[in-house]
Write a protein that holds these residues in place. Structure first.
Motif, PDB file in Angstrom:
ATOM      1  N   GLN A   4     -13.575   5.900   7.996  1.00 58.45           N
ATOM      2  CA  GLN A   4     -12.406   5.463   8.656  1.00 58.45           C
ATOM      3  C   GLN A   4     -13.550   7.453   9.604  1.00 58.45           C
ATOM      4  OE1 GLN A   4     -11.051   3.227   8.375  1.00 58.45           O
ATOM      5  NE2 GLN A   4     -10.098   3.106   6.872  1.00 58.45           N
ATOM      6  N   CYS A  26       0.783  -1.349   0.404  1.00 58.62           N
ATOM      7  CA  CYS A  26       0.034  -0.252  -0.346  1.00 58.62           C
ATOM      8  C   CYS A  26       0.415   1.151   0.106  1.00 58.62           C
ATOM      9  CB  CYS A  26      -1.062   0.617   1.083  1.00 58.62           C
ATOM     10  SG  CYS A  26      -2.129   1.641   1.496  1.00 58.62           S
ATOM     11  N   ARG A  63      -6.415  10.548   4.656  1.00 57.63           N
ATOM     12  CA  ARG A  63      -7.408   9.947   3.674  1.00 57.63           C
ATOM     13  C   ARG A  63      -7.548  10.500   2.255  1.00 57.63           C
ATOM     14  NH1 ARG A  63      -7.734   4.999   4.716  1.00 57.63           N
ATOM     15  NH2 ARG A  63     -10.317   4.764   3.747  1.00 57.63           N
ATOM     16  N   TYR A  89      -2.406   7.129   9.885  1.00 63.44           N
ATOM     17  CA  TYR A  89      -2.466   5.754  11.077  1.00 63.44           C
ATOM     18  C   TYR A  89      -1.699   4.401  11.301  1.00 63.44           C
ATOM     19  CZ  TYR A  89      -6.541   5.023   8.459  1.00 63.44           C
ATOM     20  OH  TYR A  89      -7.410   4.274   7.264  1.00 63.44           O
ATOM     21  N   CYS A  90      -2.007   4.491  10.391  1.00 66.07           N
ATOM     22  CA  CYS A  90      -1.671   2.868   9.510  1.00 66.07           C
ATOM     23  C   CYS A  90       0.015   2.396   9.666  1.00 66.07           C
ATOM     24  CB  CYS A  90      -2.407   2.864   8.012  1.00 66.07           C
ATOM     25  SG  CYS A  90      -2.941   1.180   7.687  1.00 66.07           S
ATOM     26  N   GLN A 146      -4.725  -4.301  -0.149  1.00 62.95           N
ATOM     27  CA  GLN A 146      -5.370  -3.400   0.831  1.00 62.95           C
ATOM     28  C   GLN A 146      -5.882  -1.715   0.083  1.00 62.95           C
ATOM     29  OE1 GLN A 146      -5.105  -3.470   3.652  1.00 62.95           O
ATOM     30  NE2 GLN A 146      -3.711  -5.160   4.554  1.00 62.95           N
ATOM     31  N   VAL A 182       0.048  -0.620   7.299  1.00 57.84           N
ATOM     32  CA  VAL A 182       0.445  -1.396   6.616  1.00 57.84           C
ATOM     33  C   VAL A 182       1.626  -1.045   5.784  1.00 57.84           C
ATOM     34  CG1 VAL A 182      -0.876  -2.348   5.004  1.00 57.84           C
ATOM     35  CG2 VAL A 182      -1.863  -2.423   7.041  1.00 57.84           C
ATOM     36  N   PRO A 183       1.598   0.635   4.915  1.00 55.92           N
ATOM     37  CA  PRO A 183       2.681   0.089   4.228  1.00 55.92           C
ATOM     38  C   PRO A 183       3.857   0.109   4.378  1.00 55.92           C
ATOM     39  CG  PRO A 183       0.788   2.941   4.264  1.00 55.92           C
ATOM     40  CD  PRO A 183       0.695   1.700   5.208  1.00 55.92           C
ATOM     41  N   HIS A 212     -10.366   1.670  -1.555  1.00 58.21           N
ATOM     42  CA  HIS A 212     -10.201   3.242  -1.329  1.00 58.21           C
ATOM     43  C   HIS A 212     -10.842   4.097  -2.165  1.00 58.21           C
ATOM     44  CE1 HIS A 212      -8.611   6.516  -0.030  1.00 58.21           C
ATOM     45  NE2 HIS A 212      -7.660   5.877   1.145  1.00 58.21           N
ATOM     46  N   LYS A 239      -0.749   4.113   0.782  1.00 55.35           N
ATOM     47  CA  LYS A 239      -1.514   5.654   0.500  1.00 55.35           C
ATOM     48  C   LYS A 239      -0.819   6.328   1.268  1.00 55.35           C
ATOM     49  CE  LYS A 239      -4.747   5.858  -1.877  1.00 55.35           C
ATOM     50  NZ  LYS A 239      -4.541   6.534  -3.661  1.00 55.35           N
ATOM     51  N   PHE A 240      -0.031   5.479   2.968  1.00 52.82           N
ATOM     52  CA  PHE A 240       0.605   5.964   4.185  1.00 52.82           C
ATOM     53  C   PHE A 240      -0.475   6.971   5.210  1.00 52.82           C
ATOM     54  CE2 PHE A 240       4.148   5.460   1.296  1.00 52.82           C
ATOM     55  CZ  PHE A 240       4.650   4.976   2.282  1.00 52.82           C
ATOM     56  N   CYS A 241      -1.335   6.426   5.700  1.00 54.70           N
ATOM     57  CA  CYS A 241      -2.929   7.380   6.401  1.00 54.70           C
ATOM     58  C   CYS A 241      -2.350   7.272   7.041  1.00 54.70           C
ATOM     59  CB  CYS A 241      -4.013   6.739   5.976  1.00 54.70           C
ATOM     60  SG  CYS A 241      -4.992   5.945   4.475  1.00 54.70           S
TER      61      CYS A 241
HETATM   62 FE1  SF4 Z   1      -3.311   1.286   2.519  1.00 54.66          FE
HETATM   63 FE2  SF4 Z   1      -5.459   1.196   3.872  1.00 54.66          FE
HETATM   64 FE3  SF4 Z   1      -3.493   1.741   5.673  1.00 54.66          FE
HETATM   65 FE4  SF4 Z   1      -4.659   3.518   4.405  1.00 54.66          FE
HETATM   66  S1  SF4 Z   1      -5.459   2.354   6.066  1.00 54.66           S
HETATM   67  S2  SF4 Z   1      -2.586   3.653   5.097  1.00 54.66           S
HETATM   68  S3  SF4 Z   1      -4.885   2.501   2.222  1.00 54.66           S
HETATM   69  S4  SF4 Z   1      -3.502   0.307   4.372  1.00 54.66           S
END
Ligand code: SF4
Ligand code: SAH
Ligand code: F3S
Length: 523
Positions: free
Chosen positions: A343, A236, A355, A242-243, A280, A245-246, A316, A238-240
């Protein structure tokens, strides 16, 4: 691909190959060394999540491999042995577990659900919130006694937590019974890693922070014969704020359309009735490919394949484009339920979350989808208590919920994650207040879920029958096109089929019904 790109790709290929060779040499040298040596090795080779670096990561260096093979020397490593994988987190992890199971079974291992008879236990972990991590640390505590009883047991930690430096250090320092730690980019190295774990008296750690590889021909032991996960992309970008995952999953890498189509065709030929495309941020599918081909185009292609149901997750809102809406509007095997995480319902909070859409844009998108697919239903993800979320901002989330009329939502209290920008935001909102907001939101979620279910009473719906109900073997269970769980009476021979069920009673999270007898033809 042009000359320059090819040149770059060759260079990257060479540098990755030498990375791997040096990793292997390092591990070789570490055999029979102490855990301090391992910590040193880990510190020397591991790159912690780094926002600046991760955001700069290149688009061009994706390598595709079709040549995965389990070397002869590893093929009998698991003969006579049993494995168990505990999976935490999202569908991506569920599917990674299917891949790891596939690899282990090709090495001769057999699956077990009884941890007492397992020779190897892997925890495929999730790092999304603190409580997800706490569960894993709790489980690691429980496994300690098992290792005392059976010192030959191999205990491994993989998945998203193993991509975090703090987690790996904590395991190395405090959980000496863990033999093996490997990251999300190292799954294809499992045979080698397992062998290292057997040979080495000490822990084996391999976490590559580099990413960019897509390995096509990994074996898979799928968890059922009716529904299948199909990765369409990894990572991913997107680098939200709070997240995590990236950082744990690396940058966005799309699989080539032909590989995806071939996998779906193959699943259809094997008798699978439903596929769910995974990513993702599936709406970014294709952006990194050097052809003009997006998720809409991909969905249009699978529409032509003889598989009754196709779904995709997670969307997304930012990248949900008109082409996709147009294709979904064609219906056929494209299912009309859309999971569209919002969100928050407040534009200022959305901005802080990174976002990249506003409340208004989200609502506009929902309207557009409803117009193209009038029977579409929606579910979502919501975070409450983002740093300094005000009561009014939270109320915006509540009113947005009403405006969309979601049928379901996964709701979470914001959990600060190490290395993410939001971790550093100062926060004045108390934990208690956050909990109160979550309860209020959940009351709304339940009320809408109940109402959505009520609508189905008396209706006849199409159900893909997955098997016997968990609580009662005399009852069958399956899902509707809108992803509603239905428990109903019907013959066992219906398992694996799509049947018509008349709904007799709605509950909050499921429907009860009876299978509609096929009309008897009168001559
Ligand atoms: Fe990526 Fe989803 Fe995390 Fe945003 S919330 S950074 S879109 S995985
Ligand atoms: N890629 C998907 C979802 C990934 S994680 C998407 O963008 O929608 C699943 C959900 O976990 C997210 O949608 C979000 O609601 C929640 N989540 C992610 N990070 C979180 C955090 N730090 N605290 C609380 N919830 C979080
Ligand atoms: Fe968790 Fe990793 Fe999925 S953090 S939600 S398992 S991508």
């Amino acid at each position: 691909m042009n000359e320059k790109q090819r040149h770059e790709q060759n260079q990257i290929k060479q540098s990755h190959a030498s990375d791997q060779a040096s990793d292997e040499r390092n591990l070789e040298r570490l055999k029979d060394k102490t855990s301090d040596d391992f910590i040193k090795y880990f510190e020397a080779t591991y790159e912690p999540p780094n926002l600046r670096k991760a955001q700069k990561r290149g688009k061009q260096d994706i390598q595709y491999h079709d040549d995965f093979e389990i070397e002869e020397q590893f093929r009998d490593l698991g003969v006579g042995k049993k494995y168990l994988i505990r999976t935490y987190g999202c569908q991506m992890n569920e599917h990674d577990t299917e891949v790891m199971s596939g690899i282990l079974e090709e090495m001769g291992y057999e699956a077990t659900t009884d941890q007492k008879e397992a020779d190897m236990i892997l925890l495929n972990t999730c790092a999304i919130r603190e409580n997800a991590e706490n569960k894993v640390f709790g489980e690691l505590g429980h496994l300690k006694s098992l290792k005392v009883e059976n010192p030959d047991l191999i205990i491994g930690v993989c998945g998203c937590m193993s991509q975090e430096e703090s987690v790996v250090n904590r395991i190395l320092a405090k959980h000496h019974h863990v033999d093996l730690i490997f990251g999300t980019h190292n799954i294809h190295r499992l045979p080698q890693l397992v062998q290292n774990a057997y040979l080495s008296k000490e822990r084996v750690v391999e976490v590559w922070s580099k990413e960019g590889d897509v390995i096509e021909n990994l074996p898979k032991r799928r968890k059922g014969q009716i529904k299948a996960w199909v990765n369409i992309m990894y990572g991913c970008d997107k680098f939200c704020t709070y997240c995590i995952v990236p950082y744990t999953r690396g940058k966005e890498r799309s699989r080539r359309p032909e590989d995806i189509i071939q996998e779906v065709r193959h699943l259809a030929a094997q008798g699978y009735k439903e596929v769910t495309f995974l990513g993702q941020n599936v709406n970014a599918y294709g952006k990194d490919l050097d052809i003009d081909f997006g998720l809409g185009d991909l969905m249009d292609e699978v529409r032509k394949i003889d598989i009754p149901r196709v779904r995709f997750t997670t969307s997304h809102p930012r990248d949900f484009d008109d082409r996709l809406i147009e294709v979904l509007g064609k219906g056929d095997n494209l299912m009309p339920h859309i999971h569209l995480p919002v969100q928050s319902g407040n534009s200022d909070v959305l901005k802080l979350m990174g976002r990249k859409y506003t409340r208004e844009q989200y609502l506009e998108l929902v309207d557009k989808i409803k117009e193209a697919i009038p029977h579409a239903t929606f579910s979502t993800d919501i975070i409450v208590g983002f740093p300094n979320e005000t009561e009014e901002q939270f109320e915006d989330t509540m009113t947005l919920y009403d405006e969309v009329g979601f049928e379901h939502a996964y709701t979470f209290i914001f959990s600060p994650r190490d290395g993410t920008p939001a971790d550093k935001f100062k926060d004045e909102v108390t934990e208690d207040e956050k909990k109160q907001r979550l309860y209020r939101l959940n009351d709304k979620v339940n009320a809408y879920a109940k109402e959505a279910m009520k609508k189905y009473e008396g209706q006849t719906v199409k159900v893909l029958v997955e098997g016997e109900s968990k609580n009662n073997p005399d009852v069958l269970a399956g899902y509707t096109e809108h992803s509603k769980l239905v428990n109903f009476t019907g013959p066992k021979s219906a398992i694996g089929d799509i049947v018509e069920v008349e709904i007799t009673q709605a509950k909050t999270w499921s429907l009860d019904g009876v299978m509609v007898e096929e009309a008897v033809e009168v001559k």
